[in-house]
Enzyme design. Structure first.
Site, PDB file in Angstrom:
ATOM      1  CB  SER A  91      -0.985  -0.086   0.687  1.00 37.35           C
ATOM      2  OG  SER A  91      -0.260  -0.006   2.687  1.00 37.35           O
ATOM      3  CG  LEU A 105      -3.794   4.742   8.039  1.00 37.62           C
ATOM      4  CD1 LEU A 105      -3.828   6.020   8.823  1.00 37.62           C
ATOM      5  CD2 LEU A 105      -6.041   4.362   8.298  1.00 37.62           C
ATOM      6  CG  HIS A 116       0.735  -4.109   4.605  1.00 33.40           C
ATOM      7  ND1 HIS A 116       0.755  -3.315   5.082  1.00 33.40           N
ATOM      8  CD2 HIS A 116       0.743  -3.289   3.012  1.00 33.40           C
ATOM      9  CE1 HIS A 116       0.118  -2.393   5.106  1.00 33.40           C
ATOM     10  NE2 HIS A 116       0.301  -1.887   3.914  1.00 33.40           N
ATOM     11  CG  LEU A 118       7.241 -12.089  -0.755  1.00 34.56           C
ATOM     12  CD1 LEU A 118       8.739 -11.397  -0.805  1.00 34.56           C
ATOM     13  CD2 LEU A 118       7.966 -13.409  -0.407  1.00 34.56           C
ATOM     14  CE1 TYR A 162      11.505  -9.146   1.914  1.00 33.63           C
ATOM     15  CE2 TYR A 162      11.961  -9.517   3.902  1.00 33.63           C
ATOM     16  CZ  TYR A 162      10.831  -9.847   3.025  1.00 33.63           C
ATOM     17  OH  TYR A 162       9.755 -10.277   3.165  1.00 33.63           O
TER      18      TYR A 162
END
Length: 201
Positions: A91, A105, A116, A118, A162
């Site tokens: 988002s 939000l 948010h 994976l 990551y």
């Protein structure tokens, strides 16, 4: 705009011939944006992946539906023969660092994509699918002119994963979930002008 239509690096579905000779589309491997109709499949994969490791889901079912309704273009699902095997949900966010509000939000005028979650289905893990999906997602974000960077939070053991995808450390997150603490990491999307010019975006 779907992830499939905006990303020329996503392979088109294969055309196969049915026994009666009629053509129909059966994608062996398809990448596309998710929709609220995919929410249950998404949550089942997420719940199994995270509950077994940390005891918490990043997004519960109502939040999955929430984000797939508000910003489906910031999600990406990997389907094998029509079955969801891995996904990312994001988002927009409008601050440099994440706060508790970022968990619920979507800021339509933000320039940061908050990733948010994976997750990969248990039968498809240890095959490199998470890395491939993240690579495709970041390529797709480069096609969105309003996106400046991506940000996420993860536990210590996921930091090397990551980092291999190009994320860099921001530092400890102020967000905690029960006993769990997180690191914030970011990926700079803006500044890839050369890649945009050569990606078909």
């Amino acid at each position: 705009m779907s992830a499939l239509s905006a990303a020329p690096f996503m392979k088109p579905p294969h055309q196969v011939r049915s026994p009666r000779g009629r053509r129909h589309t059966l994608p062996a491997s398809e990448f596309r944006s998710l929709s609220p109709e995919d929410a249950i499949s998404v949550f089942e994969i997420e719940r199994e992946a995270f509950i077994s490791v940390s005891g918490e889901c990043p997004l519960h079912l109502d939040k999955v539906r929430h984000f797939l309704t508000l910003c489906p273009e910031l999600s990406l699902g990997w389907f094998e023969e029509g079955r969801l095997v891995a996904f990312i949900i994001g988002s927009l966010w409008d601050q440099e660092r994440l706060t508790m509000d970022a968990l619920t939000l979507h800021k339509p005028h933000g320039t940061t994509v908050h990733i948010h979650v994976l997750a990969v289905h248990r039968t498809f893990r240890q095959q490199g699918k998470g890395s491939i999906l993240m690579w495709r997602y970041l390529q797709y974000l480069r096609c969105l002119p309003y996106v400046r960077r991506a940000i996420l939070m993860c536990e210590d053991f996921l930091v090397p994963f990551y980092q291999k995808s190009g994320f860099k450390m921001l530092g400890p997150s102020e967000i905690t979930v029960g006993p769990l603490c997180f690191n914030e990491m970011f990926y700079l999307v803006r500044g890839h002008a050369f890649m945009r010019r050569n990606s078909g975006c």
